[in-house]
Design an enzyme around this catalytic site. Structure first.
Site, PDB file in Angstrom:
ATOM      1  N   ILE A  47      -7.685  -4.754  -8.242  1.00  0.00           N
ATOM      2  CA  ILE A  47      -7.898  -3.965  -7.110  1.00  0.00           C
ATOM      3  C   ILE A  47      -6.568  -3.146  -6.778  1.00  0.00           C
ATOM      4  O   ILE A  47      -6.512  -1.983  -6.777  1.00  0.00           O
ATOM      5  CB  ILE A  47      -8.469  -4.434  -5.831  1.00  0.00           C
ATOM      6  CG1 ILE A  47      -9.965  -4.849  -5.979  1.00  0.00           C
ATOM      7  CG2 ILE A  47      -8.422  -3.399  -4.641  1.00  0.00           C
ATOM      8  CD1 ILE A  47     -10.575  -5.634  -5.076  1.00  0.00           C
ATOM      9  N   SER A  50      -6.188  -0.878  -9.992  1.00  0.00           N
ATOM     10  CA  SER A  50      -6.978   0.331  -9.608  1.00  0.00           C
ATOM     11  C   SER A  50      -6.595   1.384  -8.487  1.00  0.00           C
ATOM     12  O   SER A  50      -6.459   2.415  -8.934  1.00  0.00           O
ATOM     13  CB  SER A  50      -8.412   0.030  -9.296  1.00  0.00           C
ATOM     14  OG  SER A  50      -8.532  -0.281  -7.955  1.00  0.00           O
ATOM     15  N   GLU A  51      -6.111   0.915  -7.288  1.00  0.00           N
ATOM     16  CA  GLU A  51      -5.335   1.648  -6.354  1.00  0.00           C
ATOM     17  C   GLU A  51      -4.439   2.478  -6.976  1.00  0.00           C
ATOM     18  O   GLU A  51      -4.204   3.922  -6.386  1.00  0.00           O
ATOM     19  CB  GLU A  51      -5.039   0.850  -4.935  1.00  0.00           C
ATOM     20  CG  GLU A  51      -6.547   0.368  -4.193  1.00  0.00           C
ATOM     21  CD  GLU A  51      -7.285   1.638  -3.716  1.00  0.00           C
ATOM     22  OE1 GLU A  51      -7.029   2.482  -3.705  1.00  0.00           O
ATOM     23  OE2 GLU A  51      -8.771   1.599  -3.985  1.00  0.00           O
ATOM     24  N   PHE A  52      -3.469   1.908  -7.455  1.00  0.00           N
ATOM     25  CA  PHE A  52      -2.473   2.366  -8.033  1.00  0.00           C
ATOM     26  C   PHE A  52      -2.798   3.543  -8.988  1.00  0.00           C
ATOM     27  O   PHE A  52      -2.256   4.673  -8.736  1.00  0.00           O
ATOM     28  CB  PHE A  52      -1.226   1.679  -8.728  1.00  0.00           C
ATOM     29  CG  PHE A  52      -0.176   1.246  -8.093  1.00  0.00           C
ATOM     30  CD1 PHE A  52       1.208   2.358  -7.761  1.00  0.00           C
ATOM     31  CD2 PHE A  52       0.006   0.117  -7.266  1.00  0.00           C
ATOM     32  CE1 PHE A  52       2.090   2.109  -7.161  1.00  0.00           C
ATOM     33  CE2 PHE A  52       1.252  -0.174  -6.574  1.00  0.00           C
ATOM     34  CZ  PHE A  52       2.122   0.788  -6.397  1.00  0.00           C
TER      35      PHE A  52
END
Length: 272
Positions: A47, A50-52
DNA sequence: TTCCGGCCCT
DNA sequence: AGGGCCGGAA
């Protein structure tokens, strides 16, 4: 229920309106919610990656890179130990390459100071490089399903659309108040997925409500910009790290004084 | 050619 | 508070 069946704008102070809003968002999600790979995992590292990637890059482009990236760098330790150039080579194409440097610095801190486990506090995460309020909050909510209050571009669009009618230059603070008042604390992860999916849908068939946000800014042209030169230079450098300034200028078809300027910036930022 | 996007630095 | 960063889609 869909948004065309309710009178806009809704009033954030009205219990009935908030209830309507919740139903519109969840009904849309049940019908058309997106099934994205980083939503199918509870692995905080996945996660985190993915957030980066999603910070400044559209979902469609992240989809092409995400799976391969976490295969190559499966945990914080691997990412921390990898060379920056190697990480950049798998990042290449996403843009905003500084995020790679921040990610690696995060990985180092998380590996050495937090035993390789993603911190679960917004404050702690916010102090890590490249992680601001939105990303810190998103990480806590999506990794641990804990309620936090944040906005990103899709969420901003949703709240402007439903609660701010024709409002102009709406500050994020006002939007955050609405987010807080409508947050589904029993299921924050799904609620935010639903908000973001609704926001993505909204931009497809009407003028982008985000131009009415105070934080909205028109961008300078990309063509001929320093950003464009940086992108080209770094791409060449990732493929062949030992090229001279003149060779880079030749391959990128860029004046060597511009290449030189970019190279010294990249060096200062820690790319080379 | 225009548009998008969160963080950091100044 | 405002400017810079990326690449690809529309």
């Amino acid at each position: 229920m869909n948004s065309l069946q309710c009178e806009l704008p809704l009033a954030i102070t009205s219990h009935k309106d908030r209830d309507t809003f919740t139903h519109v968002i969840y009904d849309y999600y049940k019908e058309s919610g997106r099934d994205l790979p980083w939503r199918q995992t509870r692995n905080p590292y996945h996660i985190f990656v993915s957030e980066f990637m999603l910070q400044q890059t559209q979902v469609e482009r992240v989809l092409k890179k995400y799976g391969h990236f976490i295969l190559m760098f499966p945990d914080f330790e691997t990412l921390h130990r990898a060379s920056l150039l190697r990480v950049l080579s798998f990042w290449s194409g996403l843009g905003y390459n500084r995020r790679c440097i921040y990610m690696k610095r995060c990985a180092q801190i998380i590996y050495t100071l937090h035993g390789g486990a993603l911190p679960d506090s917004v404050d702690t995460l916010s102090r890590l490089p490249g992680i601001g309020r939105a990303t810190a909050s998103a990480l806590v909510t999506f990794s641990y399903d804990r309620p936090t209050v944040f906005i990103e571009t899709n969420i901003r669009r949703v709240f402007l659309h439903f609660f701010f009618g024709q409002g102009e230059r709406v500050p994020d603070a006002e939007l955050l108040t609405c987010v807080e008042k409508t947050l589904d604390r029993s299921s924050p992860r799904i609620w935010y997925y639903a908000l973001m999916d609704y926001g993505t849908m909204l931009k497809k068939f009407r003028e982008n409500p985000n131009i009415r946000s105070k934080s909205y800014k028109k961008q300078p042209p990309f063509e001929g910009s320093n950003r464009q030169v940086r992108g080209k230079v770094l791409k060449v450098l990732v493929a062949e790290p030992h090229l001279s300034e003149n060779e880079i200028a030749l391959r990128t078809k860029t004046q060597s004084h511009r290449v030189g300027k970019v190279l010294s910036e990249l060096e200062k930022e820690g790319f080379i």
